[in-house]
Design a protein around this motif. Structure first.
Motif, PDB file in Angstrom:
ATOM      1  N   ASN A 104       6.031  -3.769  21.596  1.00  0.00           N
ATOM      2  CA  ASN A 104       7.121  -4.420  21.868  1.00  0.00           C
ATOM      3  C   ASN A 104       7.812  -4.186  20.828  1.00  0.00           C
ATOM      4  N   ALA A 105       9.038  -4.716  20.783  1.00  0.00           N
ATOM      5  CA  ALA A 105      10.306  -4.463  19.934  1.00  0.00           C
ATOM      6  C   ALA A 105      10.834  -5.557  19.425  1.00  0.00           C
ATOM      7  N   GLY A 106      11.433  -5.535  18.275  1.00  0.00           N
ATOM      8  CA  GLY A 106      12.183  -6.443  17.583  1.00  0.00           C
ATOM      9  C   GLY A 106      12.350  -6.736  16.137  1.00  0.00           C
ATOM     10  N   PRO A 107      12.919  -7.779  15.547  1.00  0.00           N
ATOM     11  CA  PRO A 107      12.868  -7.822  13.925  1.00  0.00           C
ATOM     12  C   PRO A 107      11.419  -7.585  13.281  1.00  0.00           C
ATOM     13  N   VAL A 108      11.319  -6.778  12.357  1.00  0.00           N
ATOM     14  CA  VAL A 108      10.022  -6.639  11.686  1.00  0.00           C
ATOM     15  C   VAL A 108      10.457  -6.289  10.285  1.00  0.00           C
ATOM     16  N   MET A 109       9.518  -6.925   9.490  1.00  0.00           N
ATOM     17  CA  MET A 109       9.808  -6.573   7.913  1.00  0.00           C
ATOM     18  C   MET A 109       8.483  -6.400   7.241  1.00  0.00           C
ATOM     19  N   ASN A 110       8.657  -5.727   6.085  1.00  0.00           N
ATOM     20  CA  ASN A 110       7.128  -5.495   5.312  1.00  0.00           C
ATOM     21  C   ASN A 110       7.346  -6.409   4.106  1.00  0.00           C
ATOM     22  N   ASP A 111       6.446  -7.589   3.821  1.00  0.00           N
ATOM     23  CA  ASP A 111       6.742  -8.152   2.646  1.00  0.00           C
ATOM     24  C   ASP A 111       5.919  -7.728   1.602  1.00  0.00           C
ATOM     25  N   GLY A 112       5.397  -6.686   1.512  1.00  0.00           N
ATOM     26  CA  GLY A 112       4.672  -5.915   0.481  1.00  0.00           C
ATOM     27  C   GLY A 112       3.159  -6.173   0.793  1.00  0.00           C
ATOM     28  N   ARG A 113       2.691  -6.640   1.719  1.00  0.00           N
ATOM     29  CA  ARG A 113       1.351  -7.059   2.130  1.00  0.00           C
ATOM     30  C   ARG A 113       0.918  -6.458   3.563  1.00  0.00           C
ATOM     31  N   GLY A 114       2.064  -6.319   4.260  1.00  0.00           N
ATOM     32  CA  GLY A 114       1.714  -5.783   5.701  1.00  0.00           C
ATOM     33  C   GLY A 114       3.181  -6.334   6.580  1.00  0.00           C
ATOM     34  N   LEU A 115       2.800  -6.095   7.971  1.00  0.00           N
ATOM     35  CA  LEU A 115       4.173  -6.327   8.595  1.00  0.00           C
ATOM     36  C   LEU A 115       4.163  -7.900   8.920  1.00  0.00           C
ATOM     37  N   VAL A 116       5.328  -8.151   9.304  1.00  0.00           N
ATOM     38  CA  VAL A 116       5.588  -9.557   9.613  1.00  0.00           C
ATOM     39  C   VAL A 116       6.822  -9.621  10.692  1.00  0.00           C
ATOM     40  N   GLY A 117       6.708 -10.423  11.526  1.00  0.00           N
ATOM     41  CA  GLY A 117       7.629 -10.697  12.702  1.00  0.00           C
ATOM     42  C   GLY A 117       7.103 -11.133  14.053  1.00  0.00           C
ATOM     43  N   ARG A 118       7.613 -12.006  14.695  1.00  0.00           N
ATOM     44  CA  ARG A 118       7.483 -12.288  16.098  1.00  0.00           C
ATOM     45  C   ARG A 118       6.919 -11.119  16.804  1.00  0.00           C
ATOM     46  N   ALA A 119       7.817  -9.947  16.630  1.00  0.00           N
ATOM     47  CA  ALA A 119       7.584  -8.798  17.506  1.00  0.00           C
ATOM     48  C   ALA A 119       6.193  -8.536  17.141  1.00  0.00           C
ATOM     49  N   VAL A 120       5.599  -8.504  16.012  1.00  0.00           N
ATOM     50  CA  VAL A 120       4.258  -7.960  15.680  1.00  0.00           C
ATOM     51  C   VAL A 120       3.299  -8.826  16.466  1.00  0.00           C
ATOM     52  N   ASP A 121       3.521 -10.251  16.227  1.00  0.00           N
ATOM     53  CA  ASP A 121       2.613 -11.097  16.847  1.00  0.00           C
ATOM     54  C   ASP A 121       2.461 -10.827  18.465  1.00  0.00           C
ATOM     55  N   LEU A 122       3.819 -10.610  19.004  1.00  0.00           N
ATOM     56  CA  LEU A 122       3.476 -10.469  20.361  1.00  0.00           C
ATOM     57  C   LEU A 122       2.874  -9.127  20.854  1.00  0.00           C
ATOM     58  N   ALA A 123       2.779  -8.016  20.023  1.00  0.00           N
ATOM     59  CA  ALA A 123       2.316  -6.732  20.597  1.00  0.00           C
ATOM     60  C   ALA A 123       0.948  -6.939  20.355  1.00  0.00           C
ATOM     61  N   CYS A 124       0.703  -7.654  19.264  1.00  0.00           N
ATOM     62  CA  CYS A 124      -0.997  -7.948  19.094  1.00  0.00           C
ATOM     63  C   CYS A 124      -1.717  -8.819  20.214  1.00  0.00           C
ATOM     64  N   ARG A 125      -0.535  -9.891  20.461  1.00  0.00           N
ATOM     65  CA  ARG A 125      -1.305 -10.677  21.597  1.00  0.00           C
ATOM     66  C   ARG A 125      -1.144 -10.120  23.068  1.00  0.00           C
ATOM     67  N   LEU A 126      -0.456  -9.197  23.098  1.00  0.00           N
ATOM     68  CA  LEU A 126      -0.316  -8.623  24.590  1.00  0.00           C
ATOM     69  C   LEU A 126      -1.742  -7.622  24.808  1.00  0.00           C
ATOM     70  N   CYS A 127      -1.751  -6.905  23.508  1.00  0.00           N
ATOM     71  CA  CYS A 127      -3.177  -5.818  23.470  1.00  0.00           C
ATOM     72  C   CYS A 127      -4.419  -6.868  23.836  1.00  0.00           C
ATOM     73  N   ASP A 128      -4.370  -8.029  23.200  1.00  0.00           N
ATOM     74  CA  ASP A 128      -5.694  -8.808  23.185  1.00  0.00           C
ATOM     75  C   ASP A 128      -5.720  -9.973  23.955  1.00  0.00           C
ATOM     76  N   SER A 129      -4.780 -10.037  25.028  1.00  0.00           N
ATOM     77  CA  SER A 129      -4.753 -10.800  25.963  1.00  0.00           C
ATOM     78  C   SER A 129      -5.810 -10.921  26.999  1.00  0.00           C
ATOM     79  N   PRO A 130      -6.211 -12.119  27.428  1.00  0.00           N
ATOM     80  CA  PRO A 130      -7.379 -12.111  28.209  1.00  0.00           C
ATOM     81  C   PRO A 130      -7.083 -11.241  29.685  1.00  0.00           C
ATOM     82  N   VAL A 131      -5.809 -11.245  29.900  1.00  0.00           N
ATOM     83  CA  VAL A 131      -5.493 -10.307  31.249  1.00  0.00           C
ATOM     84  C   VAL A 131      -5.968  -8.833  30.941  1.00  0.00           C
ATOM     85  N   ALA A 132      -5.362  -8.351  29.893  1.00  0.00           N
ATOM     86  CA  ALA A 132      -5.650  -7.096  29.238  1.00  0.00           C
ATOM     87  C   ALA A 132      -7.250  -6.610  29.164  1.00  0.00           C
TER      88      ALA A 132
END
Length: 302
Positions: A104-132
């Motif tokens: 996925n693509a979109g706004p991402v930031m590193n808060d010093g602990r890791g990656l944060v952003g809805r683009a990150v959330d969606l990429a992970c959920r696409l990968c872990d989706s029941p359909v996949a």
């Protein structure tokens, strides 16, 4: 990476299938193979370690790429190289390394602990989706499944290019937690994958008389009032003496039955009780009168 604000980046999340069933030795081999395959795939598109932020997720890897990296490289040569690396790793191996990869693509930031952003959330959920997961379960010979967001497909994959196969993607809806998005699924070097469909709701069995012949529970059907038509099933149509008109789309060649007299009730295309006569009209409109004795002899009034 810039921690002051979010920057548009391509996010890649890869996850190994079935890793929870592996023992310690097999897990280490799986992780070694996964990191080696990712490193070779990035090298194939000239992405050096300094141009990406990578986080370990146990049986997966989360990556955010430098904004200058063309996404077309990732859905093209990068994905194809990753696929070839997995094929080589799995050749002759009893414990195959199979990956699902969400992009996925979109706004991402590193808060010093890791990656944060809805683009990150969606990429992970696409990968872990029941359909996949269902696609990989249904295609045990597949080593890699690529899942991209609708935005990425429409703006990058659909444009085509070397190693890019837009006609071999299949779309499906992904619903998980707050996510309700269209995603595109692709197995490299293969036709568009089939999307498993959830089973439909089961219908309760039709009500009928108990096998011992006793009356069914609940009230009996009420008898019709007056001398109007008796209608039901494929044997009956609309209309008749004083009845409603034949509905549109009626069955050609159907019959209309009109009962007169002391009819008790009509249930499941069977006339129950005594009556003095019945008139059956064929599709052409000709009426045939049947007396009480003839109706009694049939047992079901037809």
């Amino acid at each position: 990476m810039n921690t002051a604000g979010a920057v548009n980046r391509l996010v890649v999340f890869g996850d190994a299938c079935g890793s929870g069933k592996l023992g310690m030795h097999a897990k280490r081999r799986m992780r070694d193979g996964m990191y080696a395959a990712f490193a070779e795939a990035y090298a194939s598109v000239d992405i050096e370690p300094g141009r990406l932020h990578q986080e370990d997720r146990g049986d997966g890897i989360l990556t955010a790429l430098d904004p200058a990296v063309p996404p077309s490289l990732m859905v093209g040569r990068w994905a194809d190289t990753l696929y070839q690396c997995l094929r080589e790793h799995n050749a002759g191996s009893a414990e195959r390394l199979r990956l699902r990869v969400g992009m996925n693509a979109g706004p991402v930031m590193n808060d010093g602990r890791g990656l944060v952003g809805r683009a990150v959330d969606l990429a992970c959920r696409l990968c872990d989706s029941p359909v996949a997961k269902d696609i990989m379960a249904g295609t045990p010979g597949a080593d890699l499944l690529l899942v991209v967001s609708d935005w990425l497909y429409e703006n990058v994959v659909a444009e085509g290019g070397r190693y890019v196969e837009p006609e071999h993607y299949r779309s499906a809806r992904v619903r998980s937690k707050e996510t309700d998005e269209t995603a595109w699924f692709h197995i490299p070097r293969s036709p568009a994958p089939g999307i498993p469909r959830p089973p439909g709701p089961s219908r309760p069995p039709a009500a009928g008389p108990p096998p011992d012949g006793s009356p069914p529970d609940g009230p009996l059907p009420q008898p019709p009032t007056g001398d109007g038509p008796v209608r039901g099933g494929d044997e009956a149509g609309g209309g008749g003496d004083g009845g409603p008109p034949e509905p549109e789309g009626g069955i050609p060649g159907g019959r209309r039955i009109t009962a007169h007299g002391d009819l008790q009730y009509f249930e499941k295309n069977v006339i129950n009780g005594g009556f003095t006569g019945i008139r059956r009209e064929a599709a052409g409109g000709a009426a045939q009168d049947h007396g009480t004795d003839a109706a009694r002899n049939t047992g079901d009034g037809t």
